[in-house]
Design a protein around this motif. Structure first.
Motif, PDB file in Angstrom:
ATOM      1  N   ARG A  48     115.419  54.896 100.978  1.00 21.70           N
ATOM      2  CA  ARG A  48     116.173  54.416 102.113  1.00 21.70           C
ATOM      3  C   ARG A  48     115.577  53.569 103.017  1.00 21.70           C
ATOM      4  NH1 ARG A  48     115.842  60.118 102.846  1.00 21.70           N
ATOM      5  NH2 ARG A  48     117.847  61.028 102.589  1.00 21.70           N
ATOM      6  N   ARG A  49     114.241  53.144 102.651  1.00 20.27           N
ATOM      7  CA  ARG A  49     113.787  51.767 103.448  1.00 20.27           C
ATOM      8  C   ARG A  49     114.421  50.392 102.909  1.00 20.27           C
ATOM      9  NH1 ARG A  49     108.337  52.607 101.717  1.00 20.27           N
ATOM     10  NH2 ARG A  49     107.824  54.560 102.569  1.00 20.27           N
ATOM     11  N   LEU A  50     115.205  50.582 101.661  1.00 23.35           N
ATOM     12  CA  LEU A  50     115.742  49.487 101.123  1.00 23.35           C
ATOM     13  C   LEU A  50     117.167  49.388 101.645  1.00 23.35           C
ATOM     14  CD1 LEU A  50     114.377  49.134  97.451  1.00 23.35           C
ATOM     15  CD2 LEU A  50     113.665  47.974  99.470  1.00 23.35           C
ATOM     16  N   GLU A  51     117.670  50.483 101.964  1.00 23.93           N
ATOM     17  CA  GLU A  51     118.962  50.488 102.656  1.00 23.93           C
ATOM     18  C   GLU A  51     119.217  49.496 103.572  1.00 23.93           C
ATOM     19  OE1 GLU A  51     122.147  52.285 101.024  1.00 23.93           O
ATOM     20  OE2 GLU A  51     121.375  53.925 101.716  1.00 23.93           O
ATOM     21  N   PRO A  52     120.358  48.505 103.685  1.00 21.87           N
ATOM     22  CA  PRO A  52     120.338  47.855 104.528  1.00 21.87           C
ATOM     23  C   PRO A  52     121.008  48.176 106.154  1.00 21.87           C
ATOM     24  CG  PRO A  52     121.836  47.230 103.240  1.00 21.87           C
ATOM     25  CD  PRO A  52     120.899  48.323 102.535  1.00 21.87           C
TER      26      PRO A  52
END
Lengths: 190, 145
Positions: free
Chosen positions: B19-23
């Motif tokens: 989720r943290r990598l989701e833009p």
């Protein structure tokens, strides 16, 4: 194979069915509604596949245009979403195969550009960097499967339907992908 | 219905990392993309509104008009030909009668050399025939007497 595989396919909601029928007659407003309804999720999936905003947006555009080319053969009674996302993912995988060489070069450059910065060498940033690298190394289909399962909360059956592959294939990719990503995180935990 | 092999449990740490990598989706970018898609889609939508038909469909469409029209024209032409055929054949028969009478009169009249040669070479007019007819009615000229 599960016992649910012989279940009757879900039918499209009435609103979506009417929208598809209007698009089939070339209604611009209806197509815009359809795009607006699916663009956000399509961009998210495209980003997971392409790992690049520009390519992801190109992919979403290509997928919608492909859908429009085939819209006359679409059965309005069937749900549009799974079919659309299957078109999106398959188009993305094709594009990815064609661009594999270039993509690899870009990713290598990106990793080098975000190289070790003393100020950012905290544990969190290191985890993120390594995890992202591991994620980028996953095959695009595997990456999409892991993401859909872990982030979107989709079941393996739903993922299989949306990608047009067997459920057992989804389970295998999920197992492999999760193992790779966990390994990347475990190294840092140690 | 329970599944024989249920899905594995979600890995919370893995989910959170992903989720943290989701833009973060930008509304402006999304709107720009929708506009881009709509601009590119307009020709295809226009095609759906006014589909261009393949040549065989054009042919099939036109054949509904062309075939009856062709049949009607053929019937009319046939009728005209039949009508004209009557007048042509009657004119032809009149000519034939005239010709046969001419031939008979020539055959029965005493003909001189000039008249025979005219007949063979084709006389410039039928005057010789009239002369011949006149002579046949007056067998002896005043000079001969």
């Amino acid at each position: 194979m599960t016992t649910e595989s012989n279940a009757k396919p879900a039918s499209a909601p009435a609103e979506e069915r009417a929208l598809i029928l209007r698009v089939q007659r070339g209604d611009t407003a209806a197509f815009e509604n359809l795009v607006e309804g699916y663009v956000r999720r399509a961009r998210a999936i495209a980003m997971r596949l392409m790992r690049n905003t520009e390519d992801a947006d190109d992919l979403v555009q290509d997928a919608f245009l492909r859908v429009l080319q085939k819209i006359e053969s679409v059965d309005p009674e069937r749900p549009f979403g799974p079919w659309f996302f299957r078109v999106l993912v398959n188009t993305g995988l094709d594009t990815h195969r064609r661009r594999r060489t270039r993509q690899t070069e870009d990713e290598t450059t990106e990793v080098a550009a975000t190289g070790p910065d003393p100020a950012e060498l905290t544990e969190q940033s290191e985890i993120r960097r390594r995890f992202e690298a591991a994620l980028n190394e996953l095959p695009p289909r595997q990456r999409t499967i892991v993401w859909s399962f872990e982030v979107d909360g989709m079941t393996t059956k739903e993922i299989a339907e949306s990608l047009g592959v067997a459920e057992v294939t989804v389970r295998w990719h999920l197992h492999q992908g999760r193992r790779t990503l966990r390994a990347a995180l475990a190294d840092l935990r140690a | 219905m329970t599944r024989l092999f249920p899905d594995p449990e979600r890995d919370l740490r893995l989910s959170e990392s992903l989720r943290r990598l989701e833009p973060t989706p930008s509304a402006a970018d999304e709107l720009a993309l929708i506009r881009r898609i709509m601009a590119k889609a307009e020709p295809a939508l226009g095609q759906l509104r006014h589909p261009s038909r393949p040549w065989w469909e054009w042919m099939a469409g036109w054949s509904q008009l062309a075939i009856p029209a062709g049949v009607a024209v053929s019937l009319a032409a046939g009728g005209v030909l039949l009508t004209e055929r009557g007048s042509i054949s009657s004119a032809w028969s009149e000519d034939s009668v005239t010709m046969s009478e001419t031939v008979l009169s020539v055959a029965t009249l005493p003909a001189g050399e000039i008249q025979v040669s005219d007949q063979v070479i084709a006389a410039p007019s039928d005057e010789w025939l009239l002369n011949g007819a006149y002579q046949s009615e007056t067998p002896m000229s005043p000079k001969t007497r």
